[in-house]
Scaffold this motif. Sequence first.
Motif, PDB file in Angstrom:
ATOM      1  N   UNK A 153       2.523  -1.290  -5.182  1.00 28.86           N
ATOM      2  CA  UNK A 153       1.590  -0.776  -4.186  1.00 28.86           C
ATOM      3  C   UNK A 153       0.843   0.454  -4.632  1.00 28.86           C
ATOM      4  N   UNK A 154      -0.323   0.670  -4.021  1.00 25.95           N
ATOM      5  CA  UNK A 154      -1.156   1.832  -4.333  1.00 25.95           C
ATOM      6  C   UNK A 154      -2.065   2.110  -3.146  1.00 25.95           C
ATOM      7  N   UNK A 155      -2.453   3.386  -2.995  1.00 24.05           N
ATOM      8  CA  UNK A 155      -3.424   3.762  -1.965  1.00 24.05           C
ATOM      9  C   UNK A 155      -4.825   3.736  -2.571  1.00 24.05           C
ATOM     10  N   UNK A 156      -5.445   2.576  -2.623  1.00 18.28           N
ATOM     11  CA  UNK A 156      -6.835   2.452  -3.067  1.00 18.28           C
ATOM     12  C   UNK A 156      -7.703   2.436  -1.817  1.00 18.28           C
ATOM     13  N   UNK A 157      -7.959   3.612  -1.271  1.00 21.65           N
ATOM     14  CA  UNK A 157      -8.546   3.708   0.063  1.00 21.65           C
ATOM     15  C   UNK A 157     -10.060   3.840   0.061  1.00 21.65           C
ATOM     16  N   UNK A 158     -10.651   4.095  -1.104  1.00 20.29           N
ATOM     17  CA  UNK A 158     -12.124   4.073  -1.199  1.00 20.29           C
ATOM     18  C   UNK A 158     -12.507   3.732  -2.641  1.00 20.29           C
ATOM     19  N   UNK A 159     -12.271   2.465  -2.973  1.00 18.38           N
ATOM     20  CA  UNK A 159     -12.320   2.039  -4.356  1.00 18.38           C
ATOM     21  C   UNK A 159     -10.949   2.250  -4.987  1.00 18.38           C
ATOM     22  N   UNK A 201      -0.833  -5.480  -6.805  1.00 17.47           N
ATOM     23  CA  UNK A 201      -1.004  -6.586  -5.868  1.00 17.47           C
ATOM     24  C   UNK A 201      -0.871  -6.189  -4.404  1.00 17.47           C
ATOM     25  N   UNK A 202      -0.755  -4.893  -4.125  1.00 16.64           N
ATOM     26  CA  UNK A 202      -0.544  -4.451  -2.744  1.00 16.64           C
ATOM     27  C   UNK A 202      -1.334  -3.174  -2.525  1.00 16.64           C
ATOM     28  N   UNK A 203      -2.314  -3.218  -1.614  1.00 15.85           N
ATOM     29  CA  UNK A 203      -3.132  -2.042  -1.331  1.00 15.85           C
ATOM     30  C   UNK A 203      -2.822  -1.513   0.066  1.00 15.85           C
ATOM     31  N   UNK A 204      -2.554  -0.213   0.155  1.00 16.69           N
ATOM     32  CA  UNK A 204      -2.244   0.411   1.435  1.00 16.69           C
ATOM     33  C   UNK A 204      -3.546   0.813   2.128  1.00 16.69           C
ATOM     34  N   UNK A 205      -4.255  -0.162   2.600  1.00 17.35           N
ATOM     35  CA  UNK A 205      -5.553  -0.003   3.246  1.00 17.35           C
ATOM     36  C   UNK A 205      -5.835  -1.319   3.972  1.00 17.35           C
ATOM     37  N   UNK A 206      -6.545  -1.298   5.117  1.00 17.72           N
ATOM     38  CA  UNK A 206      -7.336  -0.217   5.695  1.00 17.72           C
ATOM     39  C   UNK A 206      -6.576   0.595   6.744  1.00 17.72           C
ATOM     40  N   UNK A 207      -7.163   1.741   7.096  1.00 15.38           N
ATOM     41  CA  UNK A 207      -6.677   2.577   8.191  1.00 15.38           C
ATOM     42  C   UNK A 207      -7.329   2.087   9.484  1.00 15.38           C
ATOM     43  N   UNK A 208      -6.515   1.827  10.498  1.00 11.35           N
ATOM     44  CA  UNK A 208      -7.031   1.378  11.797  1.00 11.35           C
ATOM     45  C   UNK A 208      -6.817   2.435  12.881  1.00 11.35           C
ATOM     46  N   UNK A 248      -5.997 -13.093  -9.286  1.00 10.70           N
ATOM     47  CA  UNK A 248      -4.876 -12.388  -8.658  1.00 10.70           C
ATOM     48  C   UNK A 248      -5.271 -11.951  -7.259  1.00 10.70           C
ATOM     49  N   UNK A 249      -4.421 -12.230  -6.293  1.00 15.29           N
ATOM     50  CA  UNK A 249      -4.685 -11.840  -4.914  1.00 15.29           C
ATOM     51  C   UNK A 249      -4.003 -10.526  -4.597  1.00 15.29           C
ATOM     52  N   UNK A 250      -4.628  -9.752  -3.717  1.00  9.95           N
ATOM     53  CA  UNK A 250      -4.106  -8.448  -3.313  1.00  9.95           C
ATOM     54  C   UNK A 250      -3.836  -8.473  -1.814  1.00  9.95           C
ATOM     55  N   UNK A 251      -2.682  -7.969  -1.407  1.00 12.23           N
ATOM     56  CA  UNK A 251      -2.314  -7.899   0.005  1.00 12.23           C
ATOM     57  C   UNK A 251      -2.885  -6.631   0.631  1.00 12.23           C
ATOM     58  N   UNK A 252      -3.412  -6.754   1.840  1.00 12.79           N
ATOM     59  CA  UNK A 252      -3.909  -5.608   2.597  1.00 12.79           C
ATOM     60  C   UNK A 252      -2.816  -5.067   3.501  1.00 12.79           C
ATOM     61  N   UNK A 253      -2.941  -3.794   3.849  1.00 13.15           N
ATOM     62  CA  UNK A 253      -1.966  -3.138   4.726  1.00 13.15           C
ATOM     63  C   UNK A 253      -2.698  -2.404   5.836  1.00 13.15           C
ATOM     64  N   UNK A 254      -2.440  -2.754   7.079  1.00 10.51           N
ATOM     65  CA  UNK A 254      -3.018  -2.057   8.219  1.00 10.51           C
ATOM     66  C   UNK A 254      -2.142  -0.849   8.527  1.00 10.51           C
ATOM     67  N   UNK A 255      -2.761   0.311   8.603  1.00 12.45           N
ATOM     68  CA  UNK A 255      -1.988   1.528   8.842  1.00 12.45           C
ATOM     69  C   UNK A 255      -2.797   2.473   9.749  1.00 12.45           C
ATOM     70  N   UNK A 256      -2.119   3.411  10.400  1.00 12.43           N
ATOM     71  CA  UNK A 256      -0.684   3.695  10.432  1.00 12.43           C
ATOM     72  C   UNK A 256      -0.230   3.320  11.837  1.00 12.43           C
ATOM     73  N   UNK A 257       0.503   2.233  11.946  1.00  9.10           N
ATOM     74  CA  UNK A 257       0.826   1.600  13.219  1.00  9.10           C
ATOM     75  C   UNK A 257       1.967   2.346  13.915  1.00  9.10           C
ATOM     76  N   UNK A 258       1.721   2.900  15.096  1.00 10.41           N
ATOM     77  CA  UNK A 258       0.487   2.974  15.876  1.00 10.41           C
ATOM     78  C   UNK A 258       0.443   4.356  16.514  1.00 10.41           C
TER      79      UNK A 258
END
Length: 772
Positions: A153-159, A201-208, A248-258
């Motif tokens: 995982x990585x925080x690729x939050x704006x590129x 393969x795991x991006x900690x984004x987007x922020x909701x 290669x597919x990358x998983x998205x992560x909705x954060x920070x719930x809630x």
Amino acid sequence: MTLLARHLPGRVRTRATRRARRRSAAALMTVTACVATLASAPAQAGTPTYRDARAPVQQRVADLLGRMTLKEKAGQMDQIAVARMQGDCEWSGGALDETCMKTVLDDYAAGSVLSGGGMGPEKNTPSDWARMVNSVQKYAVENSRLHIPVLYGVDAVHGHNNVLGATVFPHQIGLGATWDARTVRDSGAATARAVAATGIDWNFSPVADLARDQRWGRYYETYGEDPLLAGALAAAATRGTEHAGGAKRVAATVKHFAGYSEPSNGHDRVPADVSMRYLQDTLLAPYRRAIEAGADSVMVNSGAVNGVPATSSHYLLTDVLREQWGFKGVAVTDWEDIRALQAKYKVAADYPEAIALAVNAGIDMAMEPYHAKEFTDGLLTAVRRGLVKERRIDEAVARILRLKFELGLFEDPYVDAGEADDAVLGADRALARKAATDSQVLLRNEGATLPVPRDARKIVVAGSYADDIDSQAGGWTIGWQRVPEGVELPGTTVLEGIRSAAPKGTDVVHAKTAEEAAGQAATADLNVVVVGEKAAAEGEADTPRPELSADQQKLVKTLKASGKPVVVVVIAGRPLALGDASGTEGLLMAWLPGTEGGHAVADVLFGRANPGGRLPVSWPKKTGNEPMYYQQLPGTNAGTESAYDAAHAFGDGLSYTRYAFDAVRPSRTSVAPGDAVRLKVTVSNTGRRGGELVVPVYVSRPVSDVLAPARKLAAFTRVALKAGQSRTVAMTVPARVLAVTPGDIDGAGTPRVERGAYEFTAGGRTAEVTVR
């Protein structure tokens, strides 16, 4: 997540490193071929089902889960920082250390690894990132008993913002100002392709989360203050991330719930106290939209809501997320948040009890970055005490394994490091420039000062922020808080963009101080003063007074005294109270526009682009009224400062052309409570140049059983119109958008659509629909 950011040296290319890269790539391709051959070969007698790529994922998960020991299952539920496997394995950075890799990936079989802000390879190049991630995967696959790959995982939050040379996109608040789901989707896809090229393969984004308090330092990481806008754009980012294309597919992560963005005093991670009505009707809405878009994972709020830490909330993580919304993916904590249940919140007596609280609430994976052994031992202790049942662990691990199978990690866990540089360095710059340009919000243009007149012969560009690429990129860039000192971030500053765009023969002078500006402004045709705030991230970016600094106000005041036109450009992650800097001929909000932001600002100033951005948040006149947002509920004394009194309201923005809203027509004037409302809005470009118009539709209630805001965004779109062109656009308002929680102060009911009249407004045109 909170962590001590570490900077590792920048890009260095030599013949030796290129030769080493080719040798490494060749060796890796051999390993990859062997693994792929093994995984794709027809299942032979005795071959485990989980190794058969043709078997259904559900069967593969069940087979693998049945072969695992309880200790191995516990390891799968831990995510540890890569820094624990580098150098001295105590946050020093550097090369991977095999002894520490053995502890993390073999002895305790950690299921996931992350690179927090600043945690990269020895040399910060895309190819070195790929080699680092490949090495971690290779060790896990070859040395764990069952050869299970890790989620990285990585925080690729704006590129791919951790990688030097990767294109840095605007932060989410700027993308929110585009009001354009397509641009957000494309930006998410571009980021995912760059992330995938480095093996992640795991991006900690987007922020909701929602931006409703300018004091909060993570304000700029959101898409804005409105739940409908934030939810639509978070959903678009999710789809872009998970459907980016490529091998290669990358998983998205909705954060920070809630409810993470509701700290009671504006400081990060301070508990929130909100009504159930506000939680259900407003705060939860954007997360739900992103989850329904197919997000593979959710990162849980580090804070507490109504006296309960979100990490231990069965209501949020099971009742709402799983049972009401049907979420099937992985729920991961934020940085060290299970330990916080004991150490900070003190709702658990010891670490095993804290683990039990979180796991029983619905946590599948703990971001326990420091101690793989302690987490595994703690979970096993919780099982022995009878605090956690093994079937709950099986449920969590099954979700983690399913994600690994769905991402194809068992078949192809590696990437070709030799291709990473070409795939990442400078990639998608045109898209980043478009995103930054579309995010520009023109808020003042007195006397048609802009675009810059073609006959301008001298332009004074004032302020240190005019030539500050680091502040322009914002937090979460290379390092956690900001670009580390001594690192040169590639990109174009506002000053460089103006110099590049200025007509031949125009003198562009940079004045850094008020004194320099005073000496140059009187002879200028136009003064452009670039103001803002220094880049920072969570905690450090919190401020009790979100306003322009005194020295910058003085600079603008000095330029105003020259009698020549002044345009203020703001580089910041939130609206700032301008004080003496208000009232200039021009005001352009550029947000944190990334590495292509200098060109974007110049394109708008010189008229190469017609500004189409609109405020996704409210701009305060002065500090002291936080939280501030346009949906504030009415009071009995609306003439006081407790009322919504913004310098620039949510949705504001100017253009170089003129638009007209000609009609709002519902398909039916009477609908049932569960029906969607379908509307057609006719708009026209009555000016002399083409542009893009944001078309928002707001809804209001003449009478409501519970307090309702004066208006609420119900639908929106962004439409391109040539000069003189008219178009009719169709929009749908789902019934859910109109629903509110009924009942008394306790807000204990289920959201529903009330019967009665609803007024839909776009550009001053109104239509009424009755819910019968």
